[in-house]
Enzyme design. Sequence first.
Site, PDB file in Angstrom:
ATOM      1  CG  ASP A 153      36.049  22.753  -3.553  1.00  0.00           C
ATOM      2  OD1 ASP A 153      35.300  22.065  -2.678  1.00  0.00           O
ATOM      3  OD2 ASP A 153      35.880  23.117  -4.659  1.00  0.00           O
ATOM      4  CG  ASP A 172      30.487  20.657  -4.072  1.00  0.00           C
ATOM      5  OD1 ASP A 172      30.609  21.079  -5.225  1.00  0.00           O
ATOM      6  OD2 ASP A 172      31.646  20.366  -3.151  1.00  0.00           O
TER       7      ASP A 172
HETATM    8  C1  DX5 Z   1      34.667  18.312  -5.992  1.00  0.00           C
HETATM    9  C2  DX5 Z   1      34.537  19.657  -5.248  1.00  0.00           C
HETATM   10  C3  DX5 Z   1      33.624  20.592  -6.048  1.00  0.00           C
HETATM   11  C4  DX5 Z   1      33.813  20.969  -7.283  1.00  0.00           C
HETATM   12  C5  DX5 Z   1      32.688  21.477  -8.188  1.00  0.00           C
HETATM   13  O1  DX5 Z   1      35.559  17.500  -5.358  1.00  0.00           O
HETATM   14  O2  DX5 Z   1      34.188  19.637  -3.923  1.00  0.00           O
HETATM   15  O3  DX5 Z   1      33.492  21.708  -5.437  1.00  0.00           O
HETATM   16  O4  DX5 Z   1      34.871  22.177  -7.687  1.00  0.00           O
HETATM   17  O5  DX5 Z   1      33.037  21.570  -9.487  1.00  0.00           O
HETATM   18  P1  DX5 Z   1      31.849  21.118 -10.631  1.00  0.00           P
HETATM   19  O6  DX5 Z   1      30.744  21.989 -10.444  1.00  0.00           O
HETATM   20  O7  DX5 Z   1      32.708  21.449 -11.809  1.00  0.00           O
HETATM   21  O8  DX5 Z   1      31.604  19.731 -10.281  1.00  0.00           O
HETATM   22 ZN    ZN Z   2      33.515  21.199  -3.112  1.00  0.00          ZN
END
Ligand code: DX5
Ligand code: ZN
Length: 594
Positions: free
Chosen positions: A414, A553
């Site tokens: 990310d 995601d």
């Molecule tokens: C959110 C990110 C995701 C996030 C997922 O902006 O793009 O990839 O890190 O984390 P969880 O699974 O905790 O929602």
């Molecule tokens: Zn992400």
Amino acid sequence: MNLINSSFLCLDIGTYGVRGIAHSVRNAKIIQSATHYVKNSNTIYALKCVIDELEQQLQTHFNSAFVTGNFGNADFKTISDITHWRDMHKITEQDLCSQISKITPQENFYNMHIIPIFYSIPTKNNISNTPIGRIDTELKSIFGVISYEQDKTKYISDIMRRSYVKAIGFFDPTFLHNSVYRKPKERVLFLDLGNEYTTVSIWSDRGPLSFDKIKFGQIDITKALASKLGISMQDADILKISVANAIPNEMDRFTPADSSEKFANFSRADVNEIFIPKLIELMKTIYTQSKNCIQQYKPTKIILTGGGSAIENIDTFLERAFHLPVDNQTDAATINALSTYIWNSKLPEREMYVQHQTKFANIFTKIAKIFHKRKNAKRKKFIPVMPSTLCFDMNDYATYSMFAAAGISMIHVDIMDGFYVDNIAGSIPELSNIRMKTKAHLHVHLMTESPSIWAQDAINAGANTIIISTNTSGVKEAINAVKIAGKRCGIALNPESNIELIVPILKDIDEILVMAVKPGAAGQTFDESVLQKIKKLHYTRKTHGLKYLISVDGGINPQTAKLCWNAGADLVVSGSYLAKAPDFPLAVQSLLKH
Ligand code: DX5
Ligand code: ZN
């Protein structure tokens, strides 16, 4: 015990039940795990059932186990010692051993854990890790010592012997909770609401600061319910977990305790009128006992474990009583912590093995190439789950070993620029750093403005897939740049954006990342309305003969992953669920299609 090619068993032996977790390890990776819990006060019977079940599931036989549980009365002391030398002296392991060997437990007790809290030498006050190798004339040490009465441990060893399993290590539950659930720099109050005992203990980076085992536990609350309602202990236990509420409701007086006939004469309030005073009595005991330590050491959170953690609203109750946030790790916390602790403690050996293997594998590949031999190796099953870097320490090699052990082959990186989303996270140097540490497929999620500039940088830093966010300028150029570089290209579709937005480019892209949360942070709740979008994308792909993959995601856990698979998703990303799970490979498995 070698954790390269073997199986290992961990047991949590309580007074009223036994929990077990076992893992099969091949080539330094956990390939299969099994857990089992039997609630029964006949420990021999419960132990036998747990071992039989785990042996059957893993098709193996165990003759030894790591053990935690209720070991009876405990004692905690801090012990200090100073060793002087006439001249300058290089401190050795032997010097530490001789200090430790002087620590004797009180009669009929034995030392289960001796944890260094503080080391200092005249030239350096407060050494943060080991003093071995330093040169000085004096070593001052302080150790935290957790000791247990011998009788109970002997009794547990004896019971285990009858099941033909040898205990190869006893571990105090709070010691394990601290090693697995406390983050560096945190000062935590551990509260273990066990059946016979309640343990209250404060730990910091230095080690244990206080440790009290109070002989007042959940069983005392169950006993009060059983005797006052005139029911069996077993029924009282059911009512305690399913009816008792730490913050009762006004309507409880008019709600039957349970739908089953044997509880038909009680209301929820009847249960709570007995339960609440007992709970308050327990909290008062905890508070009186630990008041001084709490004031002195000022913990910043409570980590809650033990059977009592399942009581409804117990978190809120404790938050109000102690004015501290509560992290409820549930009643399986101890067994999970034991298994994680053992697995992590063998990390250096596993890493060494993996390095060796890779070296040999490289040699073999070269030879095979020379002789044009075809490798007929069976292909490993692809795991369509990507851990998100936002929630893991990507500087730590242990993270990569853990991913590899769980069969992860794609990592979701990310990147947030602070403009497209408010937060800043990840960066191109970090991406390069990750590239250097792993051969995994890097799935880079750009939550950035100016995607074409970021995409080019990500390509240069070693990305394999680049996901561009919609509602940014230059999406087309970014897609072209990725395609020219021969990398996979995807588009992230935010929860509020419709598919119509990307219809013109559907044929040009390799993937659509459906965001189930607002981009910008981990740990948010999955927005179920995106399921419709996944179904539509799945349908469109089929009817128009398109090739893009659908990934999801945000907010992924076993329940939401299942919804995504059913809707037609091909890949999922998970951050906080995987990061918080005590057993990473097991958590990855729980996200797969079953
Ligand atoms: C959110 C990110 C995701 C996030 C997922 O902006 O793009 O990839 O890190 O984390 P969880 O699974 O905790 O929602
Ligand atoms: Zn992400």
